[in-house]
Design an enzyme around this catalytic site. Structure first.
Site, PDB file in Angstrom:
ATOM      1  N   GLY A 116      29.332  21.347-102.198  1.00  0.00           N
ATOM      2  CA  GLY A 116      28.919  20.143-101.411  1.00  0.00           C
ATOM      3  C   GLY A 116      29.760  18.730-102.792  1.00  0.00           C
ATOM      4  N   THR A 172      27.885  27.999-107.410  1.00  0.00           N
ATOM      5  CA  THR A 172      27.151  29.334-106.628  1.00  0.00           C
ATOM      6  C   THR A 172      28.519  30.399-105.902  1.00  0.00           C
ATOM      7  OG1 THR A 172      24.981  28.691-107.439  1.00  0.00           O
ATOM      8  CG2 THR A 172      25.211  29.821-105.795  1.00  0.00           C
ATOM      9  N   CYS A 173      28.719  29.197-104.425  1.00  0.00           N
ATOM     10  CA  CYS A 173      29.768  30.479-103.561  1.00  0.00           C
ATOM     11  C   CYS A 173      30.037  30.907-103.973  1.00  0.00           C
ATOM     12  CB  CYS A 173      29.426  29.690-102.718  1.00  0.00           C
ATOM     13  SG  CYS A 173      30.995  30.324-101.118  1.00  0.00           S
ATOM     14  N   CYS A 225      28.830  33.894-102.941  1.00  0.00           N
ATOM     15  CA  CYS A 225      29.567  34.043-101.551  1.00  0.00           C
ATOM     16  C   CYS A 225      30.657  35.073-102.350  1.00  0.00           C
ATOM     17  CB  CYS A 225      29.362  32.961-100.310  1.00  0.00           C
ATOM     18  SG  CYS A 225      28.319  31.966-100.684  1.00  0.00           S
ATOM     19  N   LYS A 265      31.319  37.786-104.104  1.00  0.00           N
ATOM     20  CA  LYS A 265      29.915  39.271-103.397  1.00  0.00           C
ATOM     21  C   LYS A 265      30.178  39.958-102.730  1.00  0.00           C
ATOM     22  CE  LYS A 265      27.393  38.116 -99.633  1.00  0.00           C
ATOM     23  NZ  LYS A 265      26.841  37.012 -99.497  1.00  0.00           N
ATOM     24  N   TYR A 306      39.892  24.563-106.937  1.00  0.00           N
ATOM     25  CA  TYR A 306      39.179  23.204-106.478  1.00  0.00           C
ATOM     26  C   TYR A 306      39.630  22.630-107.507  1.00  0.00           C
ATOM     27  CZ  TYR A 306      35.527  25.177-103.743  1.00  0.00           C
ATOM     28  OH  TYR A 306      34.794  25.704-102.757  1.00  0.00           O
ATOM     29  N   ALA A 327      25.886  16.129-117.160  1.00  0.00           N
ATOM     30  CA  ALA A 327      24.772  14.945-116.750  1.00  0.00           C
ATOM     31  C   ALA A 327      24.056  14.688-116.820  1.00  0.00           C
ATOM     32  CB  ALA A 327      26.567  14.098-115.385  1.00  0.00           C
ATOM     33  N   TYR A 367      18.031  38.553 -98.388  1.00  0.00           N
ATOM     34  CA  TYR A 367      19.401  38.781 -97.587  1.00  0.00           C
ATOM     35  C   TYR A 367      20.241  39.094 -99.637  1.00  0.00           C
ATOM     36  CZ  TYR A 367      20.921  34.201 -99.363  1.00  0.00           C
ATOM     37  OH  TYR A 367      21.458  32.829-100.057  1.00  0.00           O
ATOM     38  N   GLU A 380      21.798  43.067 -99.270  1.00  0.00           N
ATOM     39  CA  GLU A 380      23.411  43.191 -99.660  1.00  0.00           C
ATOM     40  C   GLU A 380      23.178  43.281-101.491  1.00  0.00           C
ATOM     41  OE1 GLU A 380      25.044  38.521 -97.984  1.00  0.00           O
ATOM     42  OE2 GLU A 380      24.561  38.472 -99.793  1.00  0.00           O
ATOM     43  N   ARG A 384      13.122  38.271 -94.139  1.00  0.00           N
ATOM     44  CA  ARG A 384      11.486  37.742 -93.830  1.00  0.00           C
ATOM     45  C   ARG A 384      12.213  36.107 -93.264  1.00  0.00           C
ATOM     46  NH1 ARG A 384       8.776  33.904 -96.127  1.00  0.00           N
ATOM     47  NH2 ARG A 384       9.634  34.008 -98.096  1.00  0.00           N
ATOM     48  N   ASP A 440      22.093  23.682-102.081  1.00  0.00           N
ATOM     49  CA  ASP A 440      20.844  23.646-101.997  1.00  0.00           C
ATOM     50  C   ASP A 440      19.248  23.256-103.166  1.00  0.00           C
ATOM     51  OD1 ASP A 440      21.835  25.200-100.573  1.00  0.00           O
ATOM     52  OD2 ASP A 440      22.372  27.486-102.993  1.00  0.00           O
ATOM     53  N   HIS A 488      37.156  45.279 -73.608  1.00  0.00           N
ATOM     54  CA  HIS A 488      36.821  46.715 -73.679  1.00  0.00           C
ATOM     55  C   HIS A 488      38.638  47.578 -74.045  1.00  0.00           C
ATOM     56  CE1 HIS A 488      34.881  50.427 -72.366  1.00  0.00           C
ATOM     57  NE2 HIS A 488      36.133  51.098 -71.375  1.00  0.00           N
ATOM     58  N   GLU A 511      31.489  43.674 -76.116  1.00  0.00           N
ATOM     59  CA  GLU A 511      31.358  43.313 -74.512  1.00  0.00           C
ATOM     60  C   GLU A 511      29.821  43.461 -74.465  1.00  0.00           C
ATOM     61  OE1 GLU A 511      33.246  47.073 -72.329  1.00  0.00           O
ATOM     62  OE2 GLU A 511      33.420  47.456 -74.622  1.00  0.00           O
TER      63      GLU A 511
END
Length: 452
Positions: free
Chosen positions: A15, A42-43, A48, A51, A99, A115, A178, A182, A205, A303, A435, A440
């Site tokens: 973000g 984190t990602c 993410c 992982k 990045y 900061a 999750y 995972e 949950r 987050d 198919h 499907e």
């Protein structure tokens, strides 16, 4: 008042980086960003991306078993964690550099420092610098939460998994969300003896009851030792491992114990409350529909706001922030009908309402099927796929879609487009099936299994 910058971003995750880059490159702003650890957040660094690479690694052993069933003469050797870990570290280094480069190309000034807010327009860096900005964006993400208790110093979290020198022979994973599920599947696939405990009645949950039950059954069928309705009672160091006693009376020693019992926003020690920013019960930054805090010059995305803790959502919130503040187009981030995937084995893909939530809102029809997929059926595996649609009786719109299958994450992304556009069950029915595929089944379910 003259400011050093138009925007100062605290946090170099998905973000924060997106907001900084867009504000500088498209909004014409003078932008600075401070990140105290590693660019990517984190990602990219501890979520993410690493992982998902571990998910891929963990799938090769069962794939080779399937290959033999298909006639290939293959034998799996042992998994070499050190080889994988070295390549993983190199890939994260590459992404972090990308990045950083993209920020620099956009003209963003980067400070590798912590900061802290001094007031509504001023930040103080751990390097000693004091800087001012017209707008400040908080994008510091979250961190794993471990309950304080005797023995909590003996446990690891998801942050630590990627830095292990070697894989444990056995592990207890505490939690049912999750992240817990995972990593239970990942480590099991890499040859670790996995036990998972969750104090609730069922794992995952918040997801559809039928889907989460299906995942739990498949996890147990694949050899994971999953216990629900139980929690850790006592933890002690023993013989180089951790002795654990649970509330159901079980006692065992594990090489490692990992807690995946939720996450908390990273707001401690940032000076937010002193600057007048309203925080929630767990430290989350309270924001309005435009990501603005109780202090007009301070905004927050991702987050740290605890709205919808998904990387693509943080990116969308960041883009909406730039549209609102630097492009003069007030824009609310859209949190409706956001698809998600849980990378268990099998995966769970979900978008829209669960059956339980939809039933509370209006009369619905439920279309659901469970079957053995062609690929795994031929290989002799007992795995079952589940496909489920929740449909409004009044409008016939598809309110929710839930898939439990290999590659469910890929399928749910495409289903989400149709559902976001307001597709009806009849739109699904008019779509000719591809198919033979698992997907499907989403367009061939003609009769509801129940109404609600």
């Amino acid at each position: 008042m003259t400011f050093d910058y138009d925007l100062f971003v605290i946090g170099g995750g998905s973000g924060g980086v997106r907001a900084a880059r867009l504000a500088a490159s498209e909004g014409g702003a003078r932008v600075a960003l401070a990140e105290e650890y590693r660019m990517g957040g984190t990602c990219v660094i501890r979520g993410c991306v690493p992982k998902k690479l571990m998910v891929f690694a963990s799938a090769y052993a069962p794939a080779m078993v399937d290959a033999r069933a298909y006639g290939w003469d293959v034998t799996a050797g042992g998994f070499d964690w050190s080889v994988f870990r070295a390549k993983l570290d190199a890939e994260l280094d590459r992404l972090e550099a990308a990045y950083t480069t993209n920020l620099q190309k956009a003209g963003v000034q980067i400070f590798n420092a912590r900061a802290v807010l001094e007031d509504a327009h001023t930040v103080t860096l751990s390097s000693g610098e004091r800087l001012t900005a017209k707008h400040i964006l908080i994008a510091t993400g979250g961190r794993p939460f471990v309950p304080e208790r005797d023995g909590s110093d003996l446990v690891i979290t998801s942050n630590d998994i990627f830095k292990l020198d070697e894989l444990p022979r056995s592990i207890l994973i505490v939690g049912g969300g999750y992240i817990a599920c995972e990593f239970a599947c990942i480590l099991h696939g890499l040859g670790v003896q996995v036990t998972q405990m969750y104090r609730g009645a069922q794992i995952l949950r918040g997801f559809d009851e039928e889907a989460r039950g299906h995942v739990a059954e498949e996890m147990r069928a694949r050899g994971m030792n999953l216990h629900v309705g139980t929690d850790v009672l006592d933890l002690r160091a023993q013989n180089g491992g951790v002795w654990v006693k649970s509330t159901d009376g079980r006692e065992a020693v594990y090489d490692k114990v990992m807690y995946a019992t939720g996450r908390r926003p990273n707001t401690d020690g940032l000076g937010l409350a002193a600057a007048g920013v309203t925080l929630g019960r767990w430290g989350q930054v309270q924001v309005d529909d435009y990501s603005q805090t109780s202090v007009p010059s301070i905004f927050a995305v991702g987050d740290v706001t605890d709205r919808m803790n998904l990387t693509p959502v943080a990116i969308r919130e960041a883009a909406a922030f730039v549209e609102t503040v630097f492009k003069g187009t007030p824009t609310r981030p859209d949190h409706d009908l956001v698809a998600s995937a849980v990378f268990t084995q099998p995966e769970l893909g979900s978008v829209g309402m669960t059956e339980e939530a939809a039933r509370e809102r209006e009369p619905i029809d439920v279309y659901c099927t469970s079957f053995r997929a062609m690929q795994t059926l031929f290989a002799g595996r007992p795995d079952r796929v589940m496909m489920k649609l929740i449909v409004s009786q009044a409008t016939r719109k598809v309110l929710g879609c839930h898939i439990v299958a290999d590659h469910a994450g890929e399928m749910i992304q495409l289903a989400a487009i149709a559902i976001k556009m307001g597709a009806t069950k009849e739109d699904f029915d008019r779509t000719v099936a591809v198919h033979p595929t698992m997907a499907e089944e989403l367009v061939t379910m003609k009769t509801p299994v129940r109404a609600g």
